[in-house]
Scaffold this motif. Structure first.
Motif, mmCIF file in Angstrom:
data_model
loop_
_atom_site.group_PDB
_atom_site.id
_atom_site.type_symbol
_atom_site.label_atom_id
_atom_site.label_comp_id
_atom_site.label_asym_id
_atom_site.label_seq_id
_atom_site.Cartn_x
_atom_site.Cartn_y
_atom_site.Cartn_z
ATOM 1 N N PRO A 1 81.409 62.547 40.385
ATOM 2 C CA PRO A 1 82.328 62.771 39.259
ATOM 3 C C PRO A 1 81.766 63.789 38.270
ATOM 4 C CG PRO A 1 82.137 60.440 39.727
ATOM 5 C CD PRO A 1 81.098 61.124 40.569
ATOM 6 N N GLN A 2 82.605 64.714 37.846
ATOM 7 C CA GLN A 2 82.201 65.757 36.920
ATOM 8 C C GLN A 2 83.427 66.269 36.178
ATOM 9 O OE1 GLN A 2 80.795 69.199 39.255
ATOM 10 N NE2 GLN A 2 81.776 68.248 41.021
ATOM 11 N N PRO A 3 83.241 66.975 35.070
ATOM 12 C CA PRO A 3 84.394 67.500 34.333
ATOM 13 C C PRO A 3 85.243 68.411 35.214
ATOM 14 C CG PRO A 3 82.404 67.643 33.009
ATOM 15 C CD PRO A 3 81.966 67.243 34.385
ATOM 16 N N ILE A 4 86.544 68.392 34.990
ATOM 17 C CA ILE A 4 87.454 69.217 35.785
ATOM 18 C C ILE A 4 87.250 70.683 35.438
ATOM 19 C CG2 ILE A 4 89.880 69.761 36.221
ATOM 20 C CD1 ILE A 4 90.476 66.787 35.655
ATOM 21 N N ASP A 5 87.117 71.513 36.464
ATOM 22 C CA ASP A 5 86.911 72.949 36.310
ATOM 23 C C ASP A 5 88.253 73.660 36.477
ATOM 24 O OD1 ASP A 5 86.224 75.600 36.442
ATOM 25 O OD2 ASP A 5 84.812 75.397 38.110
ATOM 26 N N TRP A 6 88.730 74.318 35.419
ATOM 27 C CA TRP A 6 90.020 75.003 35.447
ATOM 28 C C TRP A 6 90.089 76.032 36.574
ATOM 29 C CZ3 TRP A 6 94.874 74.948 34.056
ATOM 30 C CH2 TRP A 6 95.604 76.133 33.978
ATOM 31 N N ASN A 7 88.960 76.637 36.926
ATOM 32 C CA ASN A 7 88.946 77.704 37.927
ATOM 33 C C ASN A 7 88.635 77.215 39.335
ATOM 34 O OD1 ASN A 7 89.411 79.934 36.062
ATOM 35 N ND2 ASN A 7 87.343 79.535 35.301
ATOM 36 N N SER A 8 88.447 75.929 39.495
ATOM 37 C CA SER A 8 88.103 75.399 40.813
ATOM 38 C C SER A 8 89.281 75.512 41.778
ATOM 39 C CB SER A 8 87.681 73.932 40.697
ATOM 40 O OG SER A 8 87.526 73.353 41.979
ATOM 41 N N THR A 9 88.963 75.816 43.035
ATOM 42 C CA THR A 9 89.973 75.829 44.098
ATOM 43 C C THR A 9 89.668 74.760 45.146
ATOM 44 O OG1 THR A 9 88.746 77.548 45.311
ATOM 45 C CG2 THR A 9 90.480 78.279 43.786
ATOM 46 N N ARG A 10 88.810 73.813 44.816
ATOM 47 C CA ARG A 10 88.506 72.729 45.758
ATOM 48 C C ARG A 10 89.798 72.009 46.134
ATOM 49 N NH1 ARG A 10 84.511 69.738 43.164
ATOM 50 N NH2 ARG A 10 82.854 70.625 44.446
ATOM 51 N N ASN A 11 89.934 71.700 47.410
ATOM 52 C CA ASN A 11 91.186 71.122 47.901
ATOM 53 C C ASN A 11 90.875 70.019 48.911
ATOM 54 O OD1 ASN A 11 93.949 70.843 48.110
ATOM 55 N ND2 ASN A 11 94.229 72.581 49.502
ATOM 56 N N LEU A 12 90.257 68.958 48.432
ATOM 57 C CA LEU A 12 89.816 67.875 49.299
ATOM 58 C C LEU A 12 90.798 66.713 49.300
ATOM 59 C CD1 LEU A 12 86.009 67.555 48.451
ATOM 60 C CD2 LEU A 12 87.087 68.915 50.246
ATOM 61 N N THR A 13 91.168 66.280 50.472
ATOM 62 C CA THR A 13 91.848 65.006 50.629
ATOM 63 C C THR A 13 90.761 63.949 50.686
ATOM 64 O OG1 THR A 13 93.790 65.907 51.731
ATOM 65 C CG2 THR A 13 93.210 63.614 52.233
ATOM 66 N N SER A 14 90.756 63.021 49.725
ATOM 67 C CA SER A 14 89.640 62.087 49.603
ATOM 68 C C SER A 14 90.133 60.741 49.097
ATOM 69 C CB SER A 14 88.563 62.655 48.672
ATOM 70 O OG SER A 14 89.099 62.901 47.379
ATOM 71 N N SER A 15 89.202 59.790 49.042
ATOM 72 C CA SER A 15 89.589 58.421 48.690
ATOM 73 C C SER A 15 88.652 57.852 47.633
ATOM 74 C CB SER A 15 89.628 57.552 49.950
ATOM 75 O OG SER A 15 88.445 57.736 50.713
ATOM 76 N N PHE A 16 87.693 57.027 48.037
ATOM 77 C CA PHE A 16 86.843 56.307 47.090
ATOM 78 C C PHE A 16 86.076 57.256 46.175
ATOM 79 C CE2 PHE A 16 82.652 54.561 46.091
ATOM 80 C CZ PHE A 16 83.033 53.494 45.315
ATOM 81 N N ASN A 17 86.133 56.981 44.887
ATOM 82 C CA ASN A 17 85.432 57.790 43.892
ATOM 83 C C ASN A 17 85.359 56.973 42.617
ATOM 84 O OD1 ASN A 17 84.212 59.856 42.546
ATOM 85 N ND2 ASN A 17 85.998 61.188 42.458
ATOM 86 N N CYS A 18 84.220 56.362 42.327
ATOM 87 C CA CYS A 18 84.080 55.473 41.185
ATOM 88 C C CYS A 18 84.021 56.296 39.898
ATOM 89 C CB CYS A 18 82.834 54.612 41.351
ATOM 90 S SG CYS A 18 82.795 53.195 40.262
ATOM 91 N N ARG A 19 85.140 56.381 39.194
ATOM 92 C CA ARG A 19 85.246 57.250 38.017
ATOM 93 C C ARG A 19 86.368 56.759 37.104
ATOM 94 N NH1 ARG A 19 89.866 60.119 38.700
ATOM 95 N NH2 ARG A 19 90.559 60.688 40.815
ATOM 96 N N GLU A 20 86.445 57.391 35.925
ATOM 97 C CA GLU A 20 87.536 57.101 35.016
ATOM 98 C C GLU A 20 88.830 57.700 35.540
ATOM 99 O OE1 GLU A 20 86.312 58.666 31.233
ATOM 100 O OE2 GLU A 20 85.401 56.759 30.638
ATOM 101 N N ALA A 21 89.936 57.122 35.138
ATOM 102 C CA ALA A 21 91.241 57.651 35.512
ATOM 103 C C ALA A 21 91.484 58.981 34.819
ATOM 104 C CB ALA A 21 92.337 56.659 35.135
ATOM 105 N N THR A 22 92.095 59.915 35.517
ATOM 106 C CA THR A 22 92.426 61.216 34.937
ATOM 107 C C THR A 22 93.361 61.038 33.749
ATOM 108 O OG1 THR A 22 92.220 62.272 37.105
ATOM 109 C CG2 THR A 22 93.422 63.488 35.420
ATOM 110 N N GLY A 23 92.984 61.625 32.624
ATOM 111 C CA GLY A 23 93.819 61.568 31.436
ATOM 112 C C GLY A 23 93.812 60.237 30.715
ATOM 113 N N ASN A 24 92.926 59.319 31.130
ATOM 114 C CA ASN A 24 92.900 57.996 30.517
ATOM 115 C C ASN A 24 91.455 57.513 30.378
ATOM 116 O OD1 ASN A 24 93.714 55.579 29.428
ATOM 117 N ND2 ASN A 24 94.543 54.743 31.317
#
Length: 259
Positions: free
Chosen positions: A153-176
């Motif tokens: 988990p890391q801060p969202i990068d506005w310029n990132s083009t990562r395009n992963l289909t993924s599942s488990f990731n222990c992190r906070e909910a986006t925008g919450n």
């Protein structure tokens, strides 16, 4: 066009009635070898190779004279896979015991029309249901850019083009902030996040590369639309789609709880 007929999964998950969501954060990157059809949760006879480098999703399935067939495997997190998860993403306080997570390897079609193999990590009680969904996507030749384990988990990068289909990731909910993502429990999957972005109520997105895909009238490879094979397959196992949310849209997101 007549919708593709879905084959019923072997069983339905009863996890939502058995467990209630609780705590924080996981993300993973590992690698699996070619898979054989199996629902075993014990150590495979031929261990899946785990490394810090590219996952098998970057490696084509060896060519054969036979039509490509869906193959998959469900196994416990063991040896190198377990060590990698513990080192990078799992810690005491995460809502799921690491013993309850499963490594799921699946075949899929990429955007170039080639068959690849990729890993997911899921809660043991939903692993076989999600495997069934990916079987339907494979048979429908729904294109997936890359299946892999989520990064740390890391801060969202506005310029990132990562395009992963993924599942488990222990992190906070986006925008919450302060609330756990459903990925933290191993019962959520994101599919082609660039083609299926998270769109705020004001129409803004999290990354520049996703801006063209705010227009959901487009029909581009990897996009998810109401009633298509992706939505129907997840609905068949009782999961809900973030594209049906009202105040914002999370077109990539499917989860057991609908959150």
């Amino acid at each position: 066009m007549v919708p593709r007929r879905l084959e019923p999964p072997a069983r339905k998950s009863g996890l939502l009635m058995e467990m209630k969501p609780a705590v924080v954060a996981m993300a993973l990157i590992l690698a699996g070898a070619a898979c054989t059809a199996s629902s075993s949760v014990d150590r495979p006879a031929s261990p899946v190779a785990i490394a810090d480098g590219p996952s098998p999703s970057a490696t084509p399935v060896p060519a054969t004279t036979q039509p490509p067939r869906f193959r998959s495997e469900v196994s416990a997190l063991y040896d190198a896979a377990r060590r990698l998860v513990l080192r990078r993403n799992w810690h005491p306080g995460c809502p799921v015991p690491i013993a309850d997570l499963r490594l799921v390897t699946v075949r899929y079609w990429n955007f170039a029309g080639d068959v690849r193999v990729g890993p997911l990590v899921l809660h043991k009680q939903v692993a076989n249901d999600v495997l069934w969904v990916f079987r339907q996507l494979f048979r429908a030749r729904f294109p997936i850019h890359r299946v892999d384990l989520a990064p740390r988990p890391q801060p969202i990068d506005w310029n990132s083009t990562r395009n992963l289909t993924s599942s488990f990731n222990c992190r906070e909910a986006t925008g919450n902030p302060g609330s756990l993502s459903q990925h933290s429990y191993g019962w959520a999957v994101d599919i082609n996040p660039l083609q299926n972005p998270y769109v705020r109520s004001d129409g803004s997105v999290l990354r520049a590369a996703a801006k063209p895909y705010r227009d959901r009238s487009r029909d581009r490879p990897g996009m998810i639309h109401p009633g298509d094979v992706v939505v129907r397959s997840f609905a068949h196992i009782g999961w809900e789609w973030g594209g049906n949310w009202h105040t914002l849209k999370d077109y990539m997101h499917f989860s057991l709880t609908g959150r």
